[in-house]
Write an enzyme that holds these catalytic residues in place. Structure first.
Site, PDB file in Angstrom:
ATOM      1  N   HIS A  54       0.855  -1.183   0.000  1.00  0.00           N
ATOM      2  CA  HIS A  54       0.000   0.000   0.000  1.00  0.00           C
ATOM      3  C   HIS A  54       0.891   1.233   0.000  1.00  0.00           C
ATOM      4  O   HIS A  54       2.023   1.207   0.513  1.00  0.00           O
ATOM      5  CB  HIS A  54      -0.902   0.011   1.231  1.00  0.00           C
ATOM      6  CG  HIS A  54      -1.963  -1.040   1.211  1.00  0.00           C
ATOM      7  ND1 HIS A  54      -3.108  -0.939   1.962  1.00  0.00           N
ATOM      8  CD2 HIS A  54      -2.066  -2.215   0.527  1.00  0.00           C
ATOM      9  CE1 HIS A  54      -3.874  -1.986   1.749  1.00  0.00           C
ATOM     10  NE2 HIS A  54      -3.251  -2.782   0.889  1.00  0.00           N
ATOM     11  N   GLU A  56       0.874   3.918   1.723  1.00  0.00           N
ATOM     12  CA  GLU A  56       1.305   4.369   3.051  1.00  0.00           C
ATOM     13  C   GLU A  56       2.443   3.512   3.592  1.00  0.00           C
ATOM     14  O   GLU A  56       3.390   4.025   4.200  1.00  0.00           O
ATOM     15  CB  GLU A  56       0.118   4.334   4.033  1.00  0.00           C
ATOM     16  CG  GLU A  56      -1.022   5.242   3.665  1.00  0.00           C
ATOM     17  CD  GLU A  56      -2.081   4.597   2.777  1.00  0.00           C
ATOM     18  OE1 GLU A  56      -3.181   5.166   2.678  1.00  0.00           O
ATOM     19  OE2 GLU A  56      -1.822   3.519   2.165  1.00  0.00           O
ATOM     20  N   CYS A  84      -6.465   2.064   5.165  1.00  0.00           N
ATOM     21  CA  CYS A  84      -7.115   0.858   5.669  1.00  0.00           C
ATOM     22  C   CYS A  84      -6.648   0.612   7.109  1.00  0.00           C
ATOM     23  O   CYS A  84      -5.791   1.329   7.633  1.00  0.00           O
ATOM     24  CB  CYS A  84      -6.768  -0.332   4.770  1.00  0.00           C
ATOM     25  SG  CYS A  84      -5.036  -0.840   4.896  1.00  0.00           S
ATOM     26  N   CYS A  87      -2.803   0.114   7.337  1.00  0.00           N
ATOM     27  CA  CYS A  87      -2.033   1.350   7.179  1.00  0.00           C
ATOM     28  C   CYS A  87      -2.276   2.309   8.333  1.00  0.00           C
ATOM     29  O   CYS A  87      -1.347   2.951   8.827  1.00  0.00           O
ATOM     30  CB  CYS A  87      -2.357   2.009   5.845  1.00  0.00           C
ATOM     31  SG  CYS A  87      -1.793   1.020   4.440  1.00  0.00           S
TER      32      CYS A  87
END
Length: 166
Positions: A54, A56, A84, A87
């Site tokens: 991801h 992040e 999410c 993260c």
């Protein structure tokens, strides 16, 4: 800190991801007016479901080696999609003090969880969350992504239906 300026940079990262067929999430980590890390989502092109890379998480990896001496509480994370749970948890554990996101993730966003009900590791962390910064620009990227039949990632999902209904 100028939220729109830094979100604009995150949107450029998301656009880069989209142009490669990836899910259009970009993330910028900023400290005292400077970008210290930025990344975009990988691992989703061709319908693959890599749920580790991801934007992040990739940005956090960058600062773990490049930001010694910076108090993480003074760092702001700018993301084109609400982080999410993975993260959000990683940002909190890293001590990031501020999270700004553009578009809400109705399917998997983690920022709305009640931190007080989580285990002690998380309840001691203080993070400020700001939502909706350049939301319409981020929404446009997600609409483009979900409207492209070649993109299979999250096809048929609640997030796709929610996005395309707007």
């Amino acid at each position: 800190m100028d939220n729109e300026y830094f979100m604009g940079i995150a949107l450029k990262e998301a656009q880069k991801a989209l142009s490669c067929g990836e899910f259009p999430v970009g993330c910028v980590l900023a400290h005292q007016g400077d970008v210290i890390a930025m990344s975009s989502r990988t691992g989703t092109a061709r319908g693959a479901g890599n749920e580790i890379d991801h934007a992040e998480m990739l940005a956090l990896r960058q600062i773990s080696n490049r930001a010694p001496g910076i108090d993480p509480a003074d760092i702001t994370a700018f993301s084109t999609l609400e982080p999410c749970l993975m993260c959000f948890g990683a940002l909190m554990i890293a001590g990031i003090g501020h999270i700004v996101f553009a578009y809400e993730d109705v399917m998997g966003g983690g920022t709305g969880c009640d931190v007080r009900s989580l285990p002690a590791l998380y309840t001691r962390l203080d993070v400020e969350v700001v939502s909706g910064v350049l939301r319409s620009e981020s929404l446009a990227l997600f609409k483009t992504f979900f409207s492209n039949p070649a993109n299979r990632y999250w096809k048929g999902s609640l997030l796709e239906r929610y996005t395309l209904s707007q």
